[in-house]
Motif scaffolding. Structure first.
Motif, PDB file in Angstrom:
ATOM      1  N   ALA A 273       0.853  -1.182   0.000  1.00 17.06           N
ATOM      2  CA  ALA A 273       0.000   0.000   0.000  1.00 17.06           C
ATOM      3  C   ALA A 273       0.896   1.242   0.000  1.00 17.06           C
ATOM      4  N   PRO A 274       0.366   2.381  -0.425  1.00 16.86           N
ATOM      5  CA  PRO A 274       1.196   3.594  -0.474  1.00 16.86           C
ATOM      6  C   PRO A 274       1.762   3.978   0.896  1.00 16.86           C
ATOM      7  N   ASP A 275       0.936   3.933   1.938  1.00 11.95           N
ATOM      8  CA  ASP A 275       1.419   4.320   3.268  1.00 11.95           C
ATOM      9  C   ASP A 275       2.445   3.324   3.810  1.00 11.95           C
ATOM     10  N   VAL A 276       2.286   2.053   3.471  1.00  8.14           N
ATOM     11  CA  VAL A 276       3.251   1.033   3.904  1.00  8.14           C
ATOM     12  C   VAL A 276       4.604   1.279   3.226  1.00  8.14           C
ATOM     13  N   ALA A 277       4.576   1.596   1.950  1.00  4.13           N
ATOM     14  CA  ALA A 277       5.823   1.854   1.217  1.00  4.13           C
ATOM     15  C   ALA A 277       6.536   3.085   1.780  1.00  4.13           C
ATOM     16  N   VAL A 278       5.788   4.155   2.057  1.00  2.00           N
ATOM     17  CA  VAL A 278       6.405   5.366   2.607  1.00  2.00           C
ATOM     18  C   VAL A 278       6.958   5.087   3.997  1.00  2.00           C
ATOM     19  N   ASP A 279       6.193   4.416   4.833  1.00  2.00           N
ATOM     20  CA  ASP A 279       6.657   4.084   6.187  1.00  2.00           C
ATOM     21  C   ASP A 279       7.950   3.277   6.134  1.00  2.00           C
ATOM     22  N   ASN A 280       7.999   2.247   5.293  1.00  2.00           N
ATOM     23  CA  ASN A 280       9.203   1.417   5.176  1.00  2.00           C
ATOM     24  C   ASN A 280      10.375   2.206   4.594  1.00  2.00           C
ATOM     25  N   TYR A 281      10.089   3.085   3.639  1.00  2.00           N
ATOM     26  CA  TYR A 281      11.153   3.913   3.057  1.00  2.00           C
ATOM     27  C   TYR A 281      11.740   4.839   4.121  1.00  2.00           C
ATOM     28  N   LEU A 282      10.883   5.531   4.876  1.00  2.00           N
ATOM     29  CA  LEU A 282      11.369   6.450   5.910  1.00  2.00           C
ATOM     30  C   LEU A 282      12.178   5.708   6.966  1.00  2.00           C
ATOM     31  N   ARG A 283      11.717   4.524   7.350  1.00  2.00           N
ATOM     32  CA  ARG A 283      12.440   3.732   8.356  1.00  2.00           C
ATOM     33  C   ARG A 283      13.825   3.348   7.835  1.00  2.00           C
ATOM     34  N   ALA A 284      13.889   2.900   6.592  1.00  2.75           N
ATOM     35  CA  ALA A 284      15.184   2.491   6.028  1.00  2.75           C
ATOM     36  C   ALA A 284      16.097   3.706   5.826  1.00  2.75           C
TER      37      ALA A 284
ATOM     38  N   GLY B  48      -6.151   5.918  -8.524  1.00  2.86           N
ATOM     39  CA  GLY B  48      -5.661   4.863  -9.422  1.00  2.86           C
ATOM     40  C   GLY B  48      -4.334   4.309  -8.948  1.00  2.86           C
ATOM     41  N   ASP B  49      -3.333   4.355  -9.849  1.00  2.00           N
ATOM     42  CA  ASP B  49      -2.004   3.836  -9.523  1.00  2.00           C
ATOM     43  C   ASP B  49      -1.077   4.900  -8.962  1.00  2.00           C
TER      44      ASP B  49
ATOM     45  N   GLN C 258       3.779   5.627  -6.626  1.00  2.00           N
ATOM     46  CA  GLN C 258       3.184   4.971  -7.802  1.00  2.00           C
ATOM     47  C   GLN C 258       3.152   3.468  -7.564  1.00  2.00           C
ATOM     48  N   ASN C 259       2.125   2.854  -8.147  1.00  2.00           N
ATOM     49  CA  ASN C 259       2.016   1.406  -8.063  1.00  2.00           C
ATOM     50  C   ASN C 259       2.656   0.792  -9.304  1.00  2.00           C
ATOM     51  N   VAL C 260       3.929   0.453  -9.172  1.00  2.00           N
ATOM     52  CA  VAL C 260       4.686  -0.186 -10.246  1.00  2.00           C
ATOM     53  C   VAL C 260       5.311  -1.439  -9.630  1.00  2.00           C
ATOM     54  N   ASP C 261       4.663  -2.594  -9.846  1.00  2.00           N
ATOM     55  CA  ASP C 261       5.118  -3.830  -9.205  1.00  2.00           C
ATOM     56  C   ASP C 261       5.170  -3.631  -7.691  1.00  2.00           C
ATOM     57  N   GLY C 262       4.117  -3.076  -7.139  1.00  2.00           N
ATOM     58  CA  GLY C 262       4.049  -2.699  -5.731  1.00  2.00           C
ATOM     59  C   GLY C 262       4.238  -1.195  -5.623  1.00  2.00           C
ATOM     60  N   TRP C 263       3.789  -0.634  -4.513  1.00  2.00           N
ATOM     61  CA  TRP C 263       3.871   0.821  -4.335  1.00  2.00           C
ATOM     62  C   TRP C 263       5.296   1.243  -4.058  1.00  2.00           C
ATOM     63  N   ARG C 264       5.680   2.356  -4.717  1.00  2.00           N
ATOM     64  CA  ARG C 264       7.043   2.882  -4.587  1.00  2.00           C
ATOM     65  C   ARG C 264       6.998   4.392  -4.383  1.00  2.00           C
ATOM     66  N   VAL C 265       7.978   4.889  -3.631  1.00  2.00           N
ATOM     67  CA  VAL C 265       8.078   6.322  -3.372  1.00  2.00           C
ATOM     68  C   VAL C 265       8.844   6.967  -4.524  1.00  2.00           C
ATOM     69  N   CYS C 266       8.197   7.953  -5.167  1.00  2.00           N
ATOM     70  CA  CYS C 266       8.823   8.593  -6.334  1.00  2.00           C
ATOM     71  C   CYS C 266       9.228  10.035  -6.060  1.00  2.00           C
ATOM     72  N   GLY C 267       8.714  10.632  -5.039  1.00  4.67           N
ATOM     73  CA  GLY C 267       9.069  12.010  -4.743  1.00  4.67           C
ATOM     74  C   GLY C 267       8.681  12.376  -3.330  1.00  4.67           C
ATOM     75  N   GLY C 268       9.370  13.353  -2.795  1.00  6.41           N
ATOM     76  CA  GLY C 268       9.048  13.820  -1.455  1.00  6.41           C
ATOM     77  C   GLY C 268       9.486  15.257  -1.277  1.00  6.41           C
ATOM     78  N   ILE C 269       8.588  16.073  -0.734  1.00  7.29           N
ATOM     79  CA  ILE C 269       8.912  17.474  -0.470  1.00  7.29           C
ATOM     80  C   ILE C 269       8.350  17.855   0.892  1.00  7.29           C
ATOM     81  N   ARG C 270       8.981  18.857   1.471  1.00 13.82           N
ATOM     82  CA  ARG C 270       8.465  19.375   2.736  1.00 13.82           C
ATOM     83  C   ARG C 270       7.254  20.237   2.410  1.00 13.82           C
ATOM     84  N   ALA C 271       6.140  19.960   3.068  1.00 15.49           N
ATOM     85  CA  ALA C 271       4.901  20.702   2.834  1.00 15.49           C
ATOM     86  C   ALA C 271       4.875  21.923   3.755  1.00 15.49           C
ATOM     87  N   ASN C 272       4.121  22.905   3.370  1.00 16.02           N
ATOM     88  CA  ASN C 272       4.001  24.121   4.200  1.00 16.02           C
ATOM     89  C   ASN C 272       2.739  24.131   4.989  1.00 16.02           C
TER      90      ASN C 272
END
Length: 185
Positions: free
Chosen positions: A74-85, A140-141, A171-185
């Motif tokens: 899932a998107p949130d799972v991918a982001v959580d795992n990315y941030l942890r790693a 969607g994806d 994006q969902n490309v063979d599972g959800w992947r983090v493609c970009g990240g920015i600090r929000a205001n």
């Protein structure tokens, strides 16, 4: 010398030895030597052990693949795992398993980690990063994931923290992947 006729002796059949009275017995098979039995038992035991070992290897392989495979369900799972790693474990190879292969725009998060590492060295403190719940806006994806990073340190016996809102594109490309990240205001 013959006994007289009519005597009791003549009525008794001639006595023979037991081996002459019975037909010859068929030859009995020789008992199986203990070596053949032992060999058979050892072969069966070795076969059972080989099957158990193969089953154990197969089970180990399946369990290892499940444990080692990155969870991008899932998107949130991918982001959580990315941030942890990336921010907690600081393991770039593991973090790469959660990013898009082409065109990742994660320079802002790279800059944040570099800044945190420099501050740790400069002030001789340990800085930790955690986050609260992740909010997903899915289309969607593609999905946007918003999260607040909590950057904490203990300086001169005082706990200090900073909260930073971030937005990650997935994006969902063979599972959800983090493609970009920015600090929000």
């Amino acid at each position: 010398m013959q006994p007289p006729a009519g005597s009791q002796v003549s009525r008794v059949p001639a006595q023979r030895t037991p081996s002459e009275q019975l037909p010859p017995a068929p030859p009995t098979p020789a008992p199986q030597p203990p070596r053949r039995r032992m060999r058979t038992v050892l072969t069966v035991v070795a076969g059972v052990l080989a099957l158990l070992c193969l089953g154990g290897v197969a089970a180990g392989y399946v369990l290892y693949n499940r444990a080692a495979a990155p969870d991008r369900s899932a998107p949130d799972v991918a982001v959580d795992n990315y941030l942890r790693a990336f921010l907690v474990d600081r393991n770039d190879a593991r973090a790469d398993l959660y990013t898009c292969e082409r065109g990742s725009q994660l320079e802002a998060l790279d800059a944040l980690r570099t800044d945190l590492l420099e501050r740790e060295k400069r002030f001789a403190v340990a800085i930790s990063v955690s986050w609260a719940s992740l909010r997903v806006q899915k289309q969607g994806d593609n999905a946007a994931v918003e999260v607040t990073l909590i950057i904490s340190a203990r300086v001169d016996g005082i706990n200090q923290s900073d909260r930073q809102p971030w937005r990650f594109e997935t994006q969902n490309v063979d599972g959800w992947r983090v493609c970009g990240g920015i600090r929000a205001n």
